[in-house]
Design an enzyme around this catalytic site. Sequence first.
Site, PDB file in Angstrom:
ATOM      1  N   GLU A  48      -7.527  -8.278   1.957  1.00 44.17           N
ATOM      2  CA  GLU A  48      -8.226  -7.203   2.679  1.00 44.17           C
ATOM      3  C   GLU A  48      -8.455  -6.041   1.692  1.00 44.17           C
ATOM      4  OE1 GLU A  48      -5.528  -4.868   5.109  1.00 44.17           O
ATOM      5  OE2 GLU A  48      -7.031  -4.626   6.686  1.00 44.17           O
ATOM      6  N   ASN A 111     -13.983  -2.261   8.442  1.00 41.56           N
ATOM      7  CA  ASN A 111     -13.077  -3.006   7.557  1.00 41.56           C
ATOM      8  C   ASN A 111     -13.528  -4.467   7.684  1.00 41.56           C
ATOM      9  OD1 ASN A 111     -10.972  -4.194   6.198  1.00 41.56           O
ATOM     10  ND2 ASN A 111      -9.369  -2.976   7.194  1.00 41.56           N
ATOM     11  N   LYS A 128     -13.136  -6.047  11.310  1.00 40.20           N
ATOM     12  CA  LYS A 128     -11.779  -6.012  11.879  1.00 40.20           C
ATOM     13  C   LYS A 128     -11.757  -5.419  13.287  1.00 40.20           C
ATOM     14  CE  LYS A 128      -7.107  -4.633  10.357  1.00 40.20           C
ATOM     15  NZ  LYS A 128      -6.391  -3.968   9.231  1.00 40.20           N
ATOM     16  N   GLU A 147      -6.458   3.857   9.512  1.00 35.07           N
ATOM     17  CA  GLU A 147      -7.556   2.911   9.793  1.00 35.07           C
ATOM     18  C   GLU A 147      -8.350   3.337  11.020  1.00 35.07           C
ATOM     19  OE1 GLU A 147      -7.382  -1.352   9.083  1.00 35.07           O
ATOM     20  OE2 GLU A 147      -5.260  -1.090   8.592  1.00 35.07           O
ATOM     21  N   CYS A 173      -5.652  -8.814   8.335  1.00 35.03           N
ATOM     22  CA  CYS A 173      -4.343  -8.167   8.401  1.00 35.03           C
ATOM     23  C   CYS A 173      -3.760  -8.040   9.801  1.00 35.03           C
ATOM     24  CB  CYS A 173      -4.393  -6.808   7.709  1.00 35.03           C
ATOM     25  SG  CYS A 173      -2.725  -6.239   7.329  1.00 35.03           S
ATOM     26  N   ASN A 198      -2.892  -6.107   3.800  1.00 36.77           N
ATOM     27  CA  ASN A 198      -2.160  -5.061   3.058  1.00 36.77           C
ATOM     28  C   ASN A 198      -1.075  -4.601   4.003  1.00 36.77           C
ATOM     29  OD1 ASN A 198      -3.901  -3.624   0.564  1.00 36.77           O
ATOM     30  ND2 ASN A 198      -5.185  -4.687   2.057  1.00 36.77           N
TER      31      ASN A 198
HETATM   32  N1  CDT Z   1      -3.752  -3.352   6.973  1.00 40.24           N
HETATM   33  C1  CDT Z   1      -3.040  -3.545   8.093  1.00 40.24           C
HETATM   34  O1  CDT Z   1      -3.586  -3.881   9.144  1.00 40.24           O
HETATM   35  N2  CDT Z   1      -1.715  -3.325   8.007  1.00 40.24           N
HETATM   36  C2  CDT Z   1      -0.809  -3.388   9.128  1.00 40.24           C
HETATM   37  C3  CDT Z   1       0.326  -2.474   8.846  1.00 40.24           C
HETATM   38  C4  CDT Z   1       1.218  -2.313   9.991  1.00 40.24           C
HETATM   39  S1  CDT Z   1       0.648  -1.271  11.224  1.00 40.24           S
HETATM   40  C5  CDT Z   1       0.689   0.315  10.583  1.00 40.24           C
HETATM   41  C6  CDT Z   1      -0.283  -4.792   9.393  1.00 40.24           C
HETATM   42  O2  CDT Z   1      -0.335  -5.228  10.551  1.00 40.24           O
HETATM   43  O3  CDT Z   1       0.234  -5.436   8.480  1.00 40.24           O
END
Ligand code: CDT
Length: 304
Positions: A48, A111, A128, A147, A173, A198
Site C-alpha cells: 500500500e 488510497n 480503499k 487516512e 491494509c 502499512n
Molecule cells: N494502513 C492501514 O490501514 N493501517 C491500519 C493500522 C491500524 S488502524 C490505525 C491497519 O489496519 O493495519
Amino acid sequence: MTARRLVVAAAQLGPVQPEDGRERTVGRLIALLREAHRRGATFVVFPELALTTFFPRRFIEDERELDAFYESSVPGPDTRELFEAAAALGVAFYLGFAERVEEAGHVRRFNTSILVDERGAVVGRYRKVHLPGHADHEPWRPFQHLEKRYFDHGNLGFPVFDALGGTVGMCLCNDRRWPETFRVLGLRGAELVALGYNTPRHYPLAPEHDRLQDFHNHLCMQAGAYANGCWVVASAKAGIEDGCELIGGSCVIAPTGEIVAQAQGLGDEVVLADVDLERCREIRDNIFDFATHRRPGDYGPLSD
Ligand code: CDT
C-alpha cells in the site's frame, strides 16, 4: 482437474523515508521486480502507498505539501520506468499509491491499488473502502493516522478482474481485518486476493495489542483465505519509517489458510510461492461450497 499454476511474489518494501524521492523508491521496486522475475515469478504484489512514505502519520496543513504525495496519473512520469520494466519482463503486478483525480469537477483523493497485466496495461482498480484512523489532528498521539482526512471513501466497491488465468480481487491494509471484504470478493469468485499494507507496531488506542500485531495480521488474512477458498498475496511496508515501526510479515496464504511463504526480515525482500488456482476448489467444492451450504436468508444484519 487441470492445474492453473503460476509463481507469485510479495515484494516487501523496507521503510521509505519522507525525503526519499520517487526515483529512488521506484528504483527499489524495479530491483524487487527483477529479482522476482529471475526467480520465476509472473505476478508481483507491492505494498500500500508503495511510492511514498506512509504520510497519514503526519498532520500536513499545506495543501501543496500534501499534494506531493499523490499521483495524478499512473503510469506517469515517475512510474513509467516500472511499467516498462515489468512489460519487458512479462510480469504482472499490483501497486498501491495515493491517487488524486478530478471527478465531476471535484478533487477526489483515494488510497488506491491497480492491477497491471503482463503487457503493462492497467486492467483493474480498487479504492480503499475501510479507511482507519481519524480526520482531525490529535496531538496526544505519538504519530497520527489521518487516512480519514486525506482520503475519500473508495467509490468502486470490491470488484474482481479476469487476470492471471483466473479471477483476481484486491484490497488494502485495514480492509483485510474485515471478513466482509473477503466474503464479497469470494462471492464474486476471487481466486487470488492481492493486498498491500502499512501496519504500525504501536496502536495508540489499545497499546496492549502491540504484542499481537503480527498475530492479528496473519489471523485475519488466513481466515479470509480459508473461509472463501482463495489465495492471498500480502505485501508489507516494514521497518522503522519516519520514526514509526511498521510490522513486516509479508506472505502468501493458500486457500486452506496455511501460510506457504513468509518474509524473514523487515527490509526489501521477495517472498515467492507456487500457486495453483485450481486449489481453490479444495475449499469451494467442499466445506465452503456457497451454493450448497450458505444461508443468506439468516444473515440479515449483514446487509441491513
Ligand atoms: N494502513 C492501514 O490501514 N493501517 C491500519 C493500522 C491500524 S488502524 C490505525 C491497519 O489496519 O493495519
